[in-house]
Design an enzyme around this catalytic site. Structure first.
Site, PDB file in Angstrom:
ATOM      1  CB  CYS A  14      24.098  12.569  -9.213  1.00  0.00           C
ATOM      2  SG  CYS A  14      25.053  14.088  -9.386  1.00  0.00           S
ATOM      3  CG  HIS A  67      21.264  16.473  -7.937  1.00  0.00           C
ATOM      4  ND1 HIS A  67      21.911  15.329  -7.541  1.00  0.00           N
ATOM      5  CD2 HIS A  67      19.939  16.170  -7.961  1.00  0.00           C
ATOM      6  CE1 HIS A  67      21.019  14.373  -7.321  1.00  0.00           C
ATOM      7  NE2 HIS A  67      19.819  14.853  -7.569  1.00  0.00           N
ATOM      8  CG  ASP A  82      16.716  13.545  -7.651  1.00  0.00           C
ATOM      9  OD1 ASP A  82      17.765  12.918  -7.363  1.00  0.00           O
ATOM     10  OD2 ASP A  82      16.433  14.647  -7.156  1.00  0.00           O
TER      11      ASP A  82
END
Length: 186
Positions: A14, A67, A82
């Site tokens: 990520c 994250h 996201d």
């Protein structure tokens, strides 16, 4: 990500996905922040519960050790990119916060989120990852790496996840993030 086929994405990386996204001309020209989503600082092994993530079954949470997402401040409000979510992309921040983190009264406190919010240009300039966090003790990949070169030289990824190590931004709880993003009708 079908709506954005030209956005670079690789599962389980990520921070690199967001690092590349933040460099796109339209993002570099916008007011953007990078948000590290972290578990509680008091937890022995901090994990954060996130729902609507592609890495889990549809109604299940993923327990990430961290994250990373991109927040774009647009005229209509904050939109969250996201790249691992099942929610719309980009997602209105109000929806993203409510759906991704669920009702805090129903989630054990050891999985509540904290948010390290950093200006995107700082993140792009300073992130360095040698991907060593994605290898086991024998040097084998836990998850296959992306086809592109990693950002920076060496690795400072751990420092982005520790509160107070570097003055790169601000760490907020959920209420603080909602206030900063003016969510919830305020």
């Amino acid at each position: 990500m079908a709506d954005f086929p030209d956005v670079a994405y690789h599962p389980f990386y990520c921070e690199e996905n967001v690092w590349r996204l933040a460099q796109r001309p339209e993002m570099a020209a916008a007011q953007c922040e990078v948000v590290f989503v972290l578990g509680p600082a008091t937890a022995r092994e901090p994990r954060v519960a996130c729902w609507y993530q592609r890495a889990a079954e549809e109604r299940e949470a993923v327990l990430w050790d961290y994250h990373v997402v991109l927040a774009e401040h647009a005229a209509a409000g904050v939109r969250v990119w996201d790249l691992d979510t099942r929610l719309p992309l980009p997602c209105p921040a109000t929806l993203w916060v409510a759906a991704t983190f669920q009702d805090p009264r129903l989630v054990p406190a050891r999985f509540h989120p904290r948010f390290h919010v950093v200006p995107a240009e700082v993140f792009v300039r300073e992130l360095a990852s040698d991907r060593s966090h994605m290898k086991d003790r024998r040097g084998r990949w836990l998850k296959p790496p992306p086809p592109w070169d990693p950002p920076g030289v060496g690795s400072n990824l751990a420092s982005w996840r520790l509160e107070g190590v570097a003055p790169r931004g601000v760490v907020l709880d959920r209420d603080g993030l909602e206030e900063a993003w003016r969510l919830g009708g305020g």
